[in-house]
Motif scaffolding. Structure first.
Motif, mmCIF file in Angstrom:
data_model
loop_
_atom_site.group_PDB
_atom_site.id
_atom_site.type_symbol
_atom_site.label_atom_id
_atom_site.label_comp_id
_atom_site.label_asym_id
_atom_site.label_seq_id
_atom_site.Cartn_x
_atom_site.Cartn_y
_atom_site.Cartn_z
ATOM 1 N N ALA A 111 0.926 -1.272 0.147
ATOM 2 C CA ALA A 111 0.021 0.013 -0.078
ATOM 3 C C ALA A 111 0.905 1.260 0.143
ATOM 4 O O ALA A 111 0.490 2.415 -0.602
ATOM 5 N N ASN A 112 1.942 1.384 0.636
ATOM 6 C CA ASN A 112 3.011 2.235 0.872
ATOM 7 C C ASN A 112 4.233 2.436 -0.272
ATOM 8 O O ASN A 112 4.633 3.304 -0.512
ATOM 9 N N GLY A 113 4.095 1.381 -0.899
ATOM 10 C CA GLY A 113 5.300 1.181 -1.805
ATOM 11 C C GLY A 113 6.523 1.117 -1.436
ATOM 12 O O GLY A 113 7.482 1.875 -1.703
ATOM 13 N N ARG A 114 6.694 0.776 -0.140
ATOM 14 C CA ARG A 114 7.875 0.654 0.760
ATOM 15 C C ARG A 114 8.437 -0.758 0.805
ATOM 16 O O ARG A 114 7.563 -1.590 0.609
ATOM 17 N N LYS A 115 9.916 -0.843 0.963
ATOM 18 C CA LYS A 115 10.667 -1.991 1.618
ATOM 19 C C LYS A 115 10.473 -2.407 2.641
ATOM 20 O O LYS A 115 10.413 -3.446 3.308
ATOM 21 N N LYS A 116 10.436 -1.321 3.510
ATOM 22 C CA LYS A 116 10.353 -1.504 5.106
ATOM 23 C C LYS A 116 9.053 -0.905 5.594
ATOM 24 O O LYS A 116 8.721 0.426 5.046
ATOM 25 N N VAL A 117 8.230 -1.287 6.501
ATOM 26 C CA VAL A 117 7.370 -0.685 7.349
ATOM 27 C C VAL A 117 7.671 -0.511 8.786
ATOM 28 O O VAL A 117 8.491 -1.280 9.518
ATOM 29 N N GLY A 118 7.099 0.489 9.710
ATOM 30 C CA GLY A 118 7.153 0.553 11.111
ATOM 31 C C GLY A 118 6.646 -0.330 11.810
ATOM 32 O O GLY A 118 6.183 -1.578 11.225
ATOM 33 N N LYS A 119 6.549 -0.174 13.098
ATOM 34 C CA LYS A 119 5.969 -1.246 13.855
ATOM 35 C C LYS A 119 4.391 -1.181 13.856
ATOM 36 O O LYS A 119 3.845 -0.354 13.036
ATOM 37 N N ILE A 120 3.760 -1.984 14.573
ATOM 38 C CA ILE A 120 2.277 -1.803 14.506
ATOM 39 C C ILE A 120 1.652 -1.488 15.887
ATOM 40 O O ILE A 120 2.084 -1.898 16.917
ATOM 41 N N LEU A 121 0.434 -0.795 15.675
ATOM 42 C CA LEU A 121 -0.247 -0.499 16.846
ATOM 43 C C LEU A 121 -1.292 -1.386 17.316
ATOM 44 O O LEU A 121 -1.786 -2.078 16.174
ATOM 45 N N VAL A 122 -1.390 -2.087 18.411
ATOM 46 C CA VAL A 122 -2.441 -3.032 18.789
ATOM 47 C C VAL A 122 -3.385 -2.543 19.791
ATOM 48 O O VAL A 122 -3.000 -1.959 20.602
ATOM 49 N N SER A 123 -4.542 -2.742 19.750
ATOM 50 C CA SER A 123 -5.574 -2.212 20.478
ATOM 51 C C SER A 123 -6.795 -3.163 20.706
ATOM 52 O O SER A 123 -6.840 -4.132 19.821
ATOM 53 N N GLY A 124 -7.444 -2.777 21.616
ATOM 54 C CA GLY A 124 -8.780 -3.829 21.991
ATOM 55 C C GLY A 124 -9.616 -3.224 22.888
ATOM 56 O O GLY A 124 -9.182 -2.668 23.853
ATOM 57 N N CYS A 125 -10.718 -3.869 23.033
ATOM 58 C CA CYS A 125 -11.604 -3.547 24.247
ATOM 59 C C CYS A 125 -11.890 -4.533 24.913
ATOM 60 O O CYS A 125 -12.315 -5.846 24.125
ATOM 61 N N SER A 126 -12.228 -4.512 25.999
ATOM 62 C CA SER A 126 -12.329 -5.728 27.061
ATOM 63 C C SER A 126 -11.462 -6.859 26.749
ATOM 64 O O SER A 126 -10.417 -6.871 27.089
ATOM 65 N N MET A 127 -11.985 -8.106 26.300
ATOM 66 C CA MET A 127 -11.264 -9.151 26.086
ATOM 67 C C MET A 127 -10.017 -8.772 25.082
ATOM 68 O O MET A 127 -8.832 -9.322 25.152
#
Length: 190
Positions: A49-65
């Motif tokens: 999607a970004n046309g990059r060879k490398k991407v950053g880290k990932i945001l992780v989230s959630g509600c309750s469980m």
């Protein structure tokens, strides 16, 4: 980009009729799927999607469980995830396994394993990453408030900065509040 992954909590954490070993082993397989198949898929799609060879880290989230899972992925894999937003989660496996606490179960109980983390690289990652936990003080949030207070103490003892945010007494453990909280916190990290 936003990616969501389905859970199998009804077969693992909430399958009280199954033997604890079977439940935790199945959860370990789920975690392996997420880390070995789903996360690489996210990275691949992000590169495309970004046309990059490398991407950053990932945001992780959630509600309750989902907050419980988000916390575990974030704290167990800080080299992969750099932001966690947990809304109204529990952070101790006692909620699911009672007093049973072997090494495998402990490995998924942030309130137990975080206090034992000594790895300098892991601690450095935690300190550089963005940590946000929130819950209300209304209906069905008592356990979550208790767990967040304990989590705050563990993080402070490890000198890990985090935003621990308690919303009002009218804020219940329910979707209408999470739908307000998630955009609020996302706006502070995006």
């Amino acid at each position: 980009q936003l990616f969501t992954v389905d859970g199998i909590d009804h077969e693992t954490w909430f399958a009280y009729d199954k033997h604890p070993d079977d439940r935790i082993k199945l959860h370990e397989k789920y975690e392996q799927y997420v880390m070995n198949e789903f996360v690489p898929y996210i990275i691949k799609r992000s590169k495309e999607a970004n046309g990059r060879k490398k991407v950053g880290k990932i945001l992780v989230s959630g509600c309750s469980m989902g907050a419980f899972h988000a916390a575990n992925f974030f704290f167990r894999y800080p080299e992969t995830f750099d932001v966690v937003i947990g809304l109204s989660g529990v952070y101790h496996t006692k909620f699911f396994f009672g007093d049973l606490m072997d090494d495998t179960i402990k490995a998924y109980s942030p309130l137990n394993y975080l206090s034992e983390v000594e790895d300098p690289a892991k601690l450095k990652s935690y300190r550089q990453n963005k940590i946000i936990f929130c819950c209300g003080q209304g209906a069905w949030e008592d356990i979550m408030q208790d767990h967040m207070r304990q989590l705050e103490q563990v993080l402070k003892a490890k000198k890990i900065p985090a935003l621990i945010d308690f919303w009002g007494y009218d804020v219940n453990h329910d979707w209408p509040w999470w739908q307000k909280q998630m955009p609020y916190f996302l706006s502070s990290v995006l």
